[in-house]
Design a protein around this motif. Structure first.
Motif, PDB file in Angstrom:
ATOM      1  N   UNK A 114      13.918   1.735 -23.138  1.00 19.93           N
ATOM      2  CA  UNK A 114      14.423   2.415 -24.333  1.00 19.93           C
ATOM      3  C   UNK A 114      15.595   1.665 -24.961  1.00 19.93           C
ATOM      4  N   UNK A 115      16.359   0.965 -24.129  1.00 22.29           N
ATOM      5  CA  UNK A 115      17.428   0.115 -24.648  1.00 22.29           C
ATOM      6  C   UNK A 115      18.638   0.848 -25.185  1.00 22.29           C
ATOM      7  N   UNK A 116      18.839   2.079 -24.786  1.00 21.78           N
ATOM      8  CA  UNK A 116      19.990   2.832 -25.311  1.00 21.78           C
ATOM      9  C   UNK A 116      21.017   3.141 -24.218  1.00 21.78           C
TER      10      UNK A 116
ATOM     11  N   UNK B  77      14.217  26.221 -26.129  1.00 16.84           N
ATOM     12  CA  UNK B  77      12.892  26.591 -26.639  1.00 16.84           C
ATOM     13  C   UNK B  77      12.181  25.497 -27.421  1.00 16.84           C
ATOM     14  N   UNK B  78      12.842  24.360 -27.671  1.00 20.50           N
ATOM     15  CA  UNK B  78      12.174  23.284 -28.409  1.00 20.50           C
ATOM     16  C   UNK B  78      12.775  21.945 -28.007  1.00 20.50           C
ATOM     17  N   UNK B  79      11.959  20.899 -28.129  1.00 15.67           N
ATOM     18  CA  UNK B  79      12.417  19.551 -27.822  1.00 15.67           C
ATOM     19  C   UNK B  79      11.730  18.570 -28.764  1.00 15.67           C
ATOM     20  N   UNK B  80      12.197  17.329 -28.741  1.00 11.20           N
ATOM     21  CA  UNK B  80      11.632  16.295 -29.594  1.00 11.20           C
ATOM     22  C   UNK B  80      11.420  15.027 -28.777  1.00 11.20           C
ATOM     23  N   UNK B  81      10.258  14.396 -28.959  1.00 10.25           N
ATOM     24  CA  UNK B  81       9.970  13.117 -28.315  1.00 10.25           C
ATOM     25  C   UNK B  81       9.700  12.092 -29.406  1.00 10.25           C
ATOM     26  N   UNK B  82      10.577  11.094 -29.503  1.00  9.44           N
ATOM     27  CA  UNK B  82      10.461  10.136 -30.608  1.00  9.44           C
ATOM     28  C   UNK B  82      11.298   8.898 -30.318  1.00  9.44           C
ATOM     29  N   UNK B  83      11.168   7.913 -31.218  1.00  5.24           N
ATOM     30  CA  UNK B  83      12.053   6.749 -31.186  1.00  5.24           C
ATOM     31  C   UNK B  83      13.351   7.162 -31.871  1.00  5.24           C
ATOM     32  N   UNK B  84      14.187   7.849 -31.134  1.00  5.69           N
ATOM     33  CA  UNK B  84      15.348   8.507 -31.718  1.00  5.69           C
ATOM     34  C   UNK B  84      16.462   7.526 -32.069  1.00  5.69           C
TER      35      UNK B  84
ATOM     36  N   UNK C 277      16.874  15.719 -20.291  1.00  3.11           N
ATOM     37  CA  UNK C 277      16.657  14.649 -21.262  1.00  3.11           C
ATOM     38  C   UNK C 277      15.963  13.513 -20.520  1.00  3.11           C
ATOM     39  N   UNK C 278      14.877  13.011 -21.100  1.00  6.04           N
ATOM     40  CA  UNK C 278      14.071  11.988 -20.430  1.00  6.04           C
ATOM     41  C   UNK C 278      14.125  10.672 -21.202  1.00  6.04           C
TER      42      UNK C 278
ATOM     43  N   UNK D 163      12.885  11.889 -24.948  1.00  6.57           N
ATOM     44  CA  UNK D 163      12.704  13.328 -25.142  1.00  6.57           C
ATOM     45  C   UNK D 163      14.036  14.049 -24.965  1.00  6.57           C
ATOM     46  N   UNK D 164      14.432  14.788 -25.997  1.00  6.06           N
ATOM     47  CA  UNK D 164      15.686  15.551 -25.936  1.00  6.06           C
ATOM     48  C   UNK D 164      15.432  16.988 -26.377  1.00  6.06           C
ATOM     49  N   UNK D 165      16.155  17.961 -25.804  1.00  8.03           N
ATOM     50  CA  UNK D 165      16.066  19.335 -26.300  1.00  8.03           C
ATOM     51  C   UNK D 165      16.699  19.439 -27.675  1.00  8.03           C
TER      52      UNK D 165
END
Length: 214
Positions: free
Chosen positions: A211-213, A48-55, A205-206, A73-75
């Motif tokens: 992204x370098x990870x 129900x929620x996700x986050x898009x950021x420089x994680x 997960x996008x 972007x990760x849930x």
């Protein structure tokens, strides 16, 4: 010569009360069981929620942290919704992250994603797997497919209520320095087994180029 006369004595009050006391729990159990089953049968599951950021993502295999150089972007939340009847049971929860489709890495390894914590509880190495493809001579290659399984996860959802469960992903496997030059979309599946039912939800997960990870 005397005649024998059999007289039936009436049941004492104590005997009647004693018999009734044994019957009450049986009746209560018979009534309660269908209600519990019905409440589990109304459960629904979804991301129900996700986050898009420089994680900044924890490395699950080896320790440390990597910070993404592009927006990932990760849930972040899984939600159980309930109908009539409260649910309070332990569940078995499995989260699988598949390899991204359409990206061919014939030699070398890249990182994938695994569960770092679920509902605020860190996962352990014994609960997680990360499996690479393998071939003769070249050995392991590509992205890992990962799985985390948590047992006896407490689940309590009020009647007609919902329960939000936070989920945090980290980086799984190891990288041999291969360059990923395509958008990587990792399919994510969660399965919750509770009260004889199996609930499933899907997301992804996008990870963009640069992204370098991975």
């Amino acid at each position: 010569m005397s005649d024998e006369i059999n007289v039936s004595r009436p049941h004492s009050r104590r005997a009647v009360v004693k018999g009734a006391a044994w019957s009450v729990p049986v009746i209560a159990a018979a009534v309660a069981a269908p209600a519990a089953v019905a409440s589990v049968n109304t459960l629904g599951l979804a991301f129900t929620a996700s986050q898009t950021a420089l994680l900044s993502l924890n490395l699950l295999d080896g320790g440390g942290v990597l910070t993404a150089q592009a927006l990932v972007t990760v849930p972040t939340t899984v939600t159980l919704t309930n109908g009539p009847g409260a649910v309070s049971e332990n569940a078995t929860v499995t989260v699988s992250v598949a390899r991204p489709a359409g990206i061919n890495i014939p030699v070398g390894r890249a990182r994938g994603f695994g569960v770092y914590s679920f509902n605020g509880v860190p996962t352990t190495s014994g609960e997680r797997t990360a499996i690479y493809q393998s071939a003769p001579i070249i050995g392991q290659y590509g992205f890992p497919a990962t799985t985390w399984t948590g047992t006896n996860v407490p689940v309590s959802v009020a009647s007609n209520g919902s329960l939000n469960l936070p989920i945090v992903f980290g980086l799984a496997g190891t990288s041999t320095g291969v360059t990923i030059s395509a958008l990587s979309s990792f399919p994510v599946t969660i399965t919750v087994v509770i009260g004889g039912r199996t609930l499933t939800a899907n997301t992804s997960i996008s990870v963009p180029v640069g992204a370098g990870i991975l």
